[in-house]
Design an enzyme around this catalytic site. Structure first.
Site, PDB file in Angstrom:
ATOM      1  N   GLY A 177       0.828  -1.213   0.000  1.00 20.61           N
ATOM      2  CA  GLY A 177       0.000   0.000   0.000  1.00 20.61           C
ATOM      3  C   GLY A 177       0.850   1.246   0.000  1.00 20.61           C
ATOM      4  O   GLY A 177       2.058   1.180  -0.240  1.00 20.61           O
ATOM      5  N   ASN A 178       0.231   2.375   0.232  1.00 20.74           N
ATOM      6  CA  ASN A 178       0.985   3.625   0.293  1.00 20.74           C
ATOM      7  C   ASN A 178       0.397   4.523   1.385  1.00 20.74           C
ATOM      8  O   ASN A 178      -0.590   4.167   2.023  1.00 20.74           O
ATOM      9  CB  ASN A 178       0.994   4.318  -1.073  1.00 20.74           C
ATOM     10  N   ARG A 179       1.012   5.674   1.589  1.00 21.75           N
ATOM     11  CA  ARG A 179       0.684   6.497   2.760  1.00 21.75           C
ATOM     12  C   ARG A 179      -0.393   7.544   2.492  1.00 21.75           C
ATOM     13  O   ARG A 179      -0.603   8.432   3.309  1.00 21.75           O
ATOM     14  CB  ARG A 179       1.952   7.186   3.261  1.00 21.75           C
TER      15      ARG A 179
END
Ligand code: C5P
Length: 423
Positions: free
Chosen positions: A210-212
């Site tokens: 995933g990412n932030r």
């Protein structure tokens, strides 16, 4: 949207710091207007740091911008928490002897008051009459909670929990947003779909890549577009439910494939904005059972995801506006803007908002700044400040593109384009 948080002088003022946080996390711009007495309980630095805006109590500061009139006029919601017996008496009497009461007199938006005081004060005939007066004028005065008060006593008069006040504020903001009916705002009658958040690509039943991205920028766009009269759908990829705004249709997705399906199903909207951080790659296979530690390293094969934005831009009708975001970090091969220009040409979106990201910039509840490029990579606008400010600047640019494409009726009733045809 723009919220004024009025804070009157009571012990419960400290709870409004949490309320302020909740409002900010939901993407709203909050201007705190305490009374002088409130600052005896919680000081101006706390409100300034949490809101990112200056704090004054008197009508004699900021006179160059006529603050005592401007703050109320520009607000989408004025929320007073805690509302003390004294504050409600002054508001009911129409006094304007400090910045908060002056703001209450100039506000044309919904006003919400969350009372907090000792039981005797709440039940006193004067307060009862003042609350009745305020309610008869359309002000939403919540009932206080019943419970432990400041001293050993308990009874009605306790400030409702910040989460409860927040929910009520969101409800009123939703009304304010949908209160800009189609045809009234500059996006009135337009459909707008905006993606927000970050996609997750499963590795096994418990893990994902995933990412932030928090989704705040896309949410701020959805809120602003709804306030400007658009019919908004927010396609939210893994966004914290507490951040989802009222007044817009929300479609929740997880993976890039889900996001692509959701966007394509709505690809006939007038405006399509891809503010989500989309995973460029996904694991080639998803393990059916949890991947175990092998004692050795682990390699994961990744395959490239489709570029949703490029696809939407390629297939867009001439009257649609497709907008992308490019979060860039400069590197040896080029600056943030150079990478942005190249991406604008590659993606083919009408507008591309380029922002620099990294530690402390771009992600989460932090200020943002974007340069907006056209398909050729030329700068058409810049927007900076809060994520709500960026949303406003970006939608101004969208409206400018929509207006430039709209047929303009000439004197003969023919469109401007038709009247310029040769022959
Ligand atoms: O290429 P990059 O990921 O930097 O491009 C960012 C823009 O492209 C964003 O608007 C993002 O939502 C969109 N995007 C997309 N599909 C991908 C990757 C990014 O729509 N697979």
């Amino acid at each position: 949207m723009r919220v004024v948080l009025g804070v009157a002088g009571g012990i419960a003022a400290y709870k409004s710091a949490l309320l302020l946080r909740l409002l900010r996390e939901a993407g709203h711009e909050v201007r705190v207007v305490p009374t002088a007495a409130a600052l005896q309980f919680v000081g101006a630095p706390t409100w300034e740091a949490l809101s990112g805006q200056p704090v004054t109590t008197s009508v004699f500061e900021g006179t160059d911008t006529v603050e005592h009139v401007r703050i109320g006029r520009e607000a989408d919601l004025v929320l007073v928490a805690p509302a003390t017996a004294d504050l409600m008496a002054r508001a009911a009497g129409g006094l304007a002897n400090d910045l908060l009461t002056a703001t209450l007199l100039t506000a044309t938006c919904p006003v919400l008051m969350a009372p907090a005081m000792h039981t005797e004060m709440w039940l006193h005939a004067a307060t009862v009459a003042n609350v009745e007066t305020l309610r008869s004028r359309g002000i939403h005065v919540m009932d206080p909670a019943d419970g432990r008060l400041t001293g050993a006593d308990s009874g009605p008069g306790r400030l409702p929990e910040p989460g409860v006040i927040f929910d009520e504020a969101l409800r009123l903001l939703g009304q304010a947003a949908s209160g800009s009916p189609a045809g009234q705002g500059d996006l009135g009658g337009r459909s707008l779909v905006v993606s927000a958040g970050g996609t997750r690509e499963p590795l096994d039943p418990v893990r994902f890549l995933g990412n932030r991205s928090s989704g705040r920028q896309g949410i701020a766009i959805a809120v602003e577009a709804a306030a400007r009269g658009a019919d908004v759908t927010l396609v939210a990829a893994n966004v914290d439910a507490a951040l989802l705004p009222p007044g817009v249709e929300v479609v929740e997705v997880e993976t890039t494939a889900d996001l692509q399906v959701a966007m394509r199903a709505r690809a006939d909207a007038d405006v399509l904005i891809m503010a989500a951080a989309v995973a460029d790659y996904r694991p080639a296979t998803v393990a059916e059972a949890k991947v175990k530690k092998s004692g050795d390293g682990l390699s994961i094969d990744l395959v490239e995801n489709p570029d949703i934005l490029a696809g939407l831009a390629r297939e867009a009708r001439a009257d649609q506006v497709v907008v992308g975001f490019a979060a860039e970090t400069g590197d040896a091969s080029g600056s943030v803007l150079e990478h942005g220009r190249a991406k604008a040409r590659r993606k083919g979106a009408a507008l591309l908002a380029v922002n620099a990201v990294g530690e402390g910039a771009g992600f989460g509840d932090v200020p943002n700044a974007v340069v907006i490029l056209d398909t050729q990579g030329e700068v058409v606008a810049e927007a900076g400040g809060s994520k709500a400010d960026v949303a406003r600047g970006l939608l101004d640019a969208v409206v400018a593109v929509l207006d430039s494409r709209a047929p303009v009726d000439g004197p003969s009733g023919l469109s401007a384009a038709a009247t310029t045809l040769p022959g």
